[in-house]
Design a protein around this motif. Structure first.
Motif, PDB file in Angstrom:
ATOM      1  N   SER A  19       6.238 -18.175  -2.990  1.00  0.00           N
ATOM      2  CA  SER A  19       4.901 -18.136  -2.396  1.00  0.00           C
ATOM      3  C   SER A  19       4.601 -16.787  -1.755  1.00  0.00           C
ATOM      4  O   SER A  19       3.447 -16.475  -1.442  1.00  0.00           O
ATOM      5  CB  SER A  19       4.756 -19.246  -1.353  1.00  0.00           C
ATOM      6  OG  SER A  19       5.816 -19.201  -0.406  1.00  0.00           O
ATOM      7  N   LEU A  20       5.641 -15.955  -1.554  1.00  0.00           N
ATOM      8  CA  LEU A  20       5.420 -14.611  -1.032  1.00  0.00           C
ATOM      9  C   LEU A  20       4.466 -13.827  -1.925  1.00  0.00           C
ATOM     10  O   LEU A  20       3.646 -13.035  -1.432  1.00  0.00           O
ATOM     11  CB  LEU A  20       6.773 -13.882  -0.926  1.00  0.00           C
ATOM     12  CG  LEU A  20       6.757 -12.403  -0.567  1.00  0.00           C
ATOM     13  CD1 LEU A  20       6.150 -12.175   0.810  1.00  0.00           C
ATOM     14  CD2 LEU A  20       8.176 -11.827  -0.627  1.00  0.00           C
ATOM     15  N   ALA A  21       4.547 -14.024  -3.236  1.00  0.00           N
ATOM     16  CA  ALA A  21       3.707 -13.256  -4.163  1.00  0.00           C
ATOM     17  C   ALA A  21       2.221 -13.557  -3.975  1.00  0.00           C
ATOM     18  O   ALA A  21       1.421 -12.632  -3.793  1.00  0.00           O
ATOM     19  CB  ALA A  21       4.152 -13.495  -5.599  1.00  0.00           C
ATOM     20  N   PRO A  22       1.772 -14.823  -4.015  1.00  0.00           N
ATOM     21  CA  PRO A  22       0.354 -15.068  -3.743  1.00  0.00           C
ATOM     22  C   PRO A  22      -0.055 -14.709  -2.324  1.00  0.00           C
ATOM     23  O   PRO A  22      -1.209 -14.347  -2.086  1.00  0.00           O
ATOM     24  CB  PRO A  22       0.168 -16.554  -4.044  1.00  0.00           C
ATOM     25  CG  PRO A  22       1.519 -17.137  -4.111  1.00  0.00           C
ATOM     26  CD  PRO A  22       2.451 -16.037  -4.504  1.00  0.00           C
ATOM     27  N   HIS A  23       0.869 -14.787  -1.382  1.00  0.00           N
ATOM     28  CA  HIS A  23       0.562 -14.356  -0.015  1.00  0.00           C
ATOM     29  C   HIS A  23       0.191 -12.867  -0.029  1.00  0.00           C
ATOM     30  O   HIS A  23      -0.804 -12.451   0.593  1.00  0.00           O
ATOM     31  CB  HIS A  23       1.770 -14.621   0.889  1.00  0.00           C
ATOM     32  CG  HIS A  23       1.470 -14.580   2.348  1.00  0.00           C
ATOM     33  ND1 HIS A  23       2.389 -14.943   3.309  1.00  0.00           N
ATOM     34  CD2 HIS A  23       0.364 -14.188   3.047  1.00  0.00           C
ATOM     35  CE1 HIS A  23       1.853 -14.802   4.514  1.00  0.00           C
ATOM     36  NE2 HIS A  23       0.629 -14.329   4.376  1.00  0.00           N
ATOM     37  N   ILE A  24       0.968 -12.064  -0.739  1.00  0.00           N
ATOM     38  CA  ILE A  24       0.666 -10.639  -0.855  1.00  0.00           C
ATOM     39  C   ILE A  24      -0.678 -10.423  -1.545  1.00  0.00           C
ATOM     40  O   ILE A  24      -1.502  -9.605  -1.098  1.00  0.00           O
ATOM     41  CB  ILE A  24       1.790  -9.913  -1.620  1.00  0.00           C
ATOM     42  CG1 ILE A  24       3.055  -9.812  -0.749  1.00  0.00           C
ATOM     43  CG2 ILE A  24       1.344  -8.519  -2.075  1.00  0.00           C
ATOM     44  CD1 ILE A  24       4.276  -9.300  -1.493  1.00  0.00           C
ATOM     45  N   LEU A 182       7.164  -9.216  -8.393  1.00  0.00           N
ATOM     46  CA  LEU A 182       8.442  -8.512  -8.429  1.00  0.00           C
ATOM     47  C   LEU A 182       9.017  -8.266  -7.038  1.00  0.00           C
ATOM     48  O   LEU A 182      10.234  -8.147  -6.884  1.00  0.00           O
ATOM     49  CB  LEU A 182       8.300  -7.189  -9.185  1.00  0.00           C
ATOM     50  CG  LEU A 182       8.188  -7.321 -10.704  1.00  0.00           C
ATOM     51  CD1 LEU A 182       7.905  -5.967 -11.341  1.00  0.00           C
ATOM     52  CD2 LEU A 182       9.446  -7.938 -11.309  1.00  0.00           C
ATOM     53  N   VAL A 183       8.173  -8.193  -6.021  1.00  0.00           N
ATOM     54  CA  VAL A 183       8.690  -8.087  -4.652  1.00  0.00           C
ATOM     55  C   VAL A 183       9.592  -9.280  -4.349  1.00  0.00           C
ATOM     56  O   VAL A 183      10.658  -9.142  -3.741  1.00  0.00           O
ATOM     57  CB  VAL A 183       7.534  -8.012  -3.629  1.00  0.00           C
ATOM     58  CG1 VAL A 183       8.084  -8.080  -2.201  1.00  0.00           C
ATOM     59  CG2 VAL A 183       6.729  -6.733  -3.816  1.00  0.00           C
ATOM     60  N   VAL A 184       9.177 -10.451  -4.786  1.00  0.00           N
ATOM     61  CA  VAL A 184       9.963 -11.673  -4.581  1.00  0.00           C
ATOM     62  C   VAL A 184      11.331 -11.541  -5.244  1.00  0.00           C
ATOM     63  O   VAL A 184      12.371 -11.807  -4.630  1.00  0.00           O
ATOM     64  CB  VAL A 184       9.221 -12.895  -5.157  1.00  0.00           C
ATOM     65  CG1 VAL A 184      10.092 -14.150  -5.049  1.00  0.00           C
ATOM     66  CG2 VAL A 184       7.882 -13.098  -4.458  1.00  0.00           C
ATOM     67  N   PHE A 185      11.348 -11.121  -6.492  1.00  0.00           N
ATOM     68  CA  PHE A 185      12.602 -11.077  -7.241  1.00  0.00           C
ATOM     69  C   PHE A 185      13.537  -9.999  -6.707  1.00  0.00           C
ATOM     70  O   PHE A 185      14.764 -10.194  -6.684  1.00  0.00           O
ATOM     71  CB  PHE A 185      12.317 -10.897  -8.730  1.00  0.00           C
ATOM     72  CG  PHE A 185      11.851 -12.162  -9.383  1.00  0.00           C
ATOM     73  CD1 PHE A 185      12.751 -13.050  -9.936  1.00  0.00           C
ATOM     74  CD2 PHE A 185      10.506 -12.489  -9.392  1.00  0.00           C
ATOM     75  CE1 PHE A 185      12.334 -14.243 -10.502  1.00  0.00           C
ATOM     76  CE2 PHE A 185      10.063 -13.676  -9.968  1.00  0.00           C
ATOM     77  CZ  PHE A 185      10.979 -14.557 -10.515  1.00  0.00           C
ATOM     78  N   TYR A 186      12.993  -8.881  -6.287  1.00  0.00           N
ATOM     79  CA  TYR A 186      13.843  -7.842  -5.710  1.00  0.00           C
ATOM     80  C   TYR A 186      14.572  -8.382  -4.482  1.00  0.00           C
ATOM     81  O   TYR A 186      15.781  -8.180  -4.327  1.00  0.00           O
ATOM     82  CB  TYR A 186      13.011  -6.616  -5.346  1.00  0.00           C
ATOM     83  CG  TYR A 186      13.843  -5.479  -4.813  1.00  0.00           C
ATOM     84  CD1 TYR A 186      14.430  -4.565  -5.680  1.00  0.00           C
ATOM     85  CD2 TYR A 186      14.055  -5.320  -3.449  1.00  0.00           C
ATOM     86  CE1 TYR A 186      15.214  -3.520  -5.208  1.00  0.00           C
ATOM     87  CE2 TYR A 186      14.843  -4.282  -2.963  1.00  0.00           C
ATOM     88  CZ  TYR A 186      15.413  -3.390  -3.840  1.00  0.00           C
ATOM     89  OH  TYR A 186      16.197  -2.363  -3.359  1.00  0.00           O
TER      90      TYR A 186
END
Length: 228
Positions: A19-24, A182-186
């Motif tokens: 959920s970090l990705a849609p938050h960003i 990709l921020v999530v996966f890193y």
């Protein structure tokens, strides 16, 4: 973030989850398009995703979930990170977060589908939750599954590293929903025990550039996340 009056969106999220990705992306849209949204924490570590209140939002008990107002003003619920990312990017084309040319959009979906299925479900999850992939209860079995999962994650990250060679952004020449994903996966790579900067310097360089964006930095701080 404090409660927002009449938000266009409410994002149910757990710190550090996908959920970090849609938050960003929502924070990017707030900054570039002046949309109003409210992040609603559903902390998985505290079991909040299994509460009756949240199960009424998403019966699967997973994050993210996005509550949004449709054209008639009625609130709807959308689940699954990739679907939410594509929905937000497509609903706000002026932000340029997803391509409008059909083949480019298909290629973006190809990238994100591989991340969501192969790398997340068949890789990262086997490292974080190996007990879910076997009926065995002994620690050795779980460690073996996690070790194989780590091999799969490392191979996937090597593929990402090759795709990112010489690029300032993951797709095209501007920030897109794929960069947020990709921020999530890193971050997950570090949690899987990989030496991200040493093994995947191109990936690390991309993330450094993304973290310099004000919207990305705000969300990482808001979720209280640590990244190498």
């Amino acid at each position: 973030m404090s409660t927002v009056a009449n938000p266009l969106y409410r994002l149910f999220h757990s710190p550090g989850a996908c959920s970090l990705a849609p938050h960003i992306v929502l924070e990017e849209l707030r900054e570039s398009c002046a949309i109003h949204y409210e992040p609603v924490p559903v902390v998985i570590a505290e079991g909040a995703n299994r509460s009756p209140a949240y199960l009424a939002v998403n019966p699967r008990g997973r994050v993210p979930a996005l509550a949004y107002r449709d054209e008639s003003g009625q609130e709807q619920i959308l689940t699954e990170a990739m679907a939410i990312l594509l929905f937000l990017g497509s609903r706000h084309p002026e932000a340029g977060l997803v391509p409008t040319e059909p083949m480019a959009l298909v290629r973006l979906i190809e990238w994100m589908s591989w991340l969501a299925s192969t790398l997340h479900q068949a890789g990262v999850r086997t490292v974080f939750r190996p007990e879910r992939f076997t009926t065995a209860t002994d620690k050795a079995a779980h460690e073996g599954i996690a070790a194989q999962g780590r091999i799969a994650v490392r191979a996937g990250f090597a593929e990402i590293e090759a795709k990112l060679a010489g690029r300032a952004f993951a797709f095209g020449d501007r920030f897109s929903v794929l960069d947020a994903y990709l921020v999530v996966f890193y971050r997950w790579g570090g949690r899987c025990g990989l030496a991200m900067r040493e093994e995947f310097p191109g990936f690390a360089t991309l993330i450094d550039g993304l973290r310099a964006r004000s919207a990305v930095a705000r969300v990482i701080a808001r979720e209280g996340l640590q990244m190498e």
